[in-house]
Design an enzyme around this catalytic site. Structure first.
Site, mmCIF file in Angstrom:
data_model
loop_
_atom_site.group_PDB
_atom_site.id
_atom_site.type_symbol
_atom_site.label_atom_id
_atom_site.label_comp_id
_atom_site.label_asym_id
_atom_site.label_seq_id
_atom_site.Cartn_x
_atom_site.Cartn_y
_atom_site.Cartn_z
ATOM 1 N N ASP A 337 0.986 -1.329 -0.012
ATOM 2 C CA ASP A 337 -0.014 -0.047 0.085
ATOM 3 C C ASP A 337 1.005 1.301 0.117
ATOM 4 O O ASP A 337 2.053 1.282 0.393
ATOM 5 C CB ASP A 337 -1.032 -0.050 1.113
ATOM 6 C CG ASP A 337 -0.269 0.215 2.406
ATOM 7 O OD1 ASP A 337 0.786 -0.743 2.748
ATOM 8 O OD2 ASP A 337 -0.488 0.908 3.388
ATOM 9 N N GLU A 338 0.365 2.344 -0.439
ATOM 10 C CA GLU A 338 0.970 3.716 -0.264
ATOM 11 C C GLU A 338 2.258 3.787 -0.867
ATOM 12 O O GLU A 338 3.178 4.261 -0.080
ATOM 13 C CB GLU A 338 0.914 4.153 1.263
ATOM 14 C CG GLU A 338 -0.692 4.051 1.763
ATOM 15 C CD GLU A 338 -0.725 4.557 3.236
ATOM 16 O OE1 GLU A 338 -1.581 5.085 3.594
ATOM 17 O OE2 GLU A 338 0.309 4.254 4.039
#
Length: 379
Positions: A337-338
């Site tokens: 993620d991210e």
């Protein structure tokens, strides 16, 4: 070394004076109208209680008794030891004298726990169902696995209470229960704030009181790498806050066993390619060096894992092989993620590699990395 934001352990007196909301298992004091259902958490699937009947229990006379193929498992005997202390805590001194109104209550002297399987494997689909009958002086708990028995013993402890005279009682109930969800998890991040092992034990105890069964251990992240790898010791050597704030191999093994004895799986998270940067510099050339905008001059900062180097995947194969041996659960969280693309965009070597492979979308570069990682972990 970097300053470690350690988690401080508050004393119980401190916690009582703070506006904290904590889910705990508790022994209730007598109230005007006692409904056992009000103190069962989470509420079992089926509960039938007779509010007119209470059984007395005396610490000197009460015993747990294990029966069946799983009746002598160490996991169960350890639970008996823990819950004896929970059932009979020195919480209250008698506020009033016993007026004799409950002297005629029958005494419950034993909880017989029958476990029909000696299999102690703990997985997503493990049977945690149980049936508890406290309507007789000899209470009965039956479960297919020791982990179902643990849930039933917790429920039994919630049926117990101490009245104002200091006497202990157990409500008369017949309960059939099984979890609605197989995965009931709490995540703890030990990278942004290092959490000592004894505090993690308290997390696990509280999870068991509330019948959670998965400890999602977000063990490392960009701020720090406290996991002490035996294959790549420089990861924690250079990425931890200091030499003290680390989880050794023995720490991890002991925590996993501590959790298993409470029916809790440990699922670790090692988030890549983002959430790495400076914390992962213990492996040479693993994280991407960033460049100053529109120059060929290094900025001195690092970004996500470098996805274009074959050495990256050689490292990942060795590292995740280690993790599969350290963490016995069938699942591991890979993150993904991210992922900030700024550092990749600034790096001329990554730009050249993408041009050579006809890639113009950095999301596709991330996809390339993730697929190779999944292929490695899936071996």
């Amino acid at each position: 070394s970097r300053t470690s934001p350690r988690t401080r352990l508050f004393s119980f007196d401190e916690m009582k004076s703070r506006p904290l909301f904590v889910l705990v298992s508790f022994i209730i004091t007598a109230v005007t109208s006692y409904n056992p259902r009000d103190y069962l958490w989470p509420l079992p699937q089926q509960v039938i209680c007779d509010q007119t009947v209470l059984f007395s229990i005396e610490e000197a006379n009460f015993q747990f008794k294990g029966n069946g193929p799983g009746g002598e498992l160490r996991t169960l005997t350890l639970a008996f030891e823990r819950y004896r202390k929970i059932l009979f805590p020195p919480l209250l001194k008698a506020k009033v004298a016993n007026d004799g109104s409950r002297l005629g209550a029958s005494e419950l002297t034993v909880l017989e726990v029958t476990v029909t399987s000696a299999d102690e494997s703990l997985q997503l689909e493990t049977d945690e169902s149980y049936r508890l009958d406290t309507s007789r002086y000899s209470a009965q708990l039956t479960a297919a696995t020791v982990y179902g028995a643990l849930r039933g013993i917790e429920t039994f402890s919630q049926l117990a209470h101490q009245d104002d005279t200091g006497a202990y009682y157990v409500a008369s109930c017949i309960i059939s229960d099984k979890p609605r969800f197989h995965h009931r998890s709490i995540l703890v991040d030990t990278s942004r704030h290092f959490v000592p092992i004894n505090v993690l034990h308290q997390h696990l105890d509280t999870m068991a009181y509330n019948k959670f069964n998965v400890f999602h251990w977000h063990i490392v992240d960009q701020p720090a790498f406290p996991y002490q790898s035996y294959t790549f010791p420089d990861l924690s050597g250079k990425g931890a806050y200091d030499r003290v704030d680390v989880y050794s191999q023995s720490d991890v093994a002991a925590l996993i066993e501590y959790a298993r004895n409470r029916g809790i799986r440990v699922v670790p998270e090692f988030d890549t390619p983002g959430h790495t940067a400076e914390a992962w510099i213990g492996v040479p050339n693993l994280v991407t060096p960033c460049y100053k905008p529109n120059t060929t001059e290094l900025s001195g900062k690092y970004g996500p894992i470098n996805p274009i180097l074959e050495s990256t995947y050689t490292f990942l194969e060795s590292f995740y092989k280690e993790l599969s041996q350290v963490f016995p659960d069938q699942y591991i969280h890979l993150g993904g993620d991210e992922v900030s693309f700024d550092c990749w965009k600034s790096n001329p070597n990554i730009q050249k590699w993408m041009a050579a492979h006809n890639l113009t979308d950095y999301a596709k570069l991330e996809e390339y990395y993730e697929q190779r990682l999944i292929d490695i972990v899936g071996k």
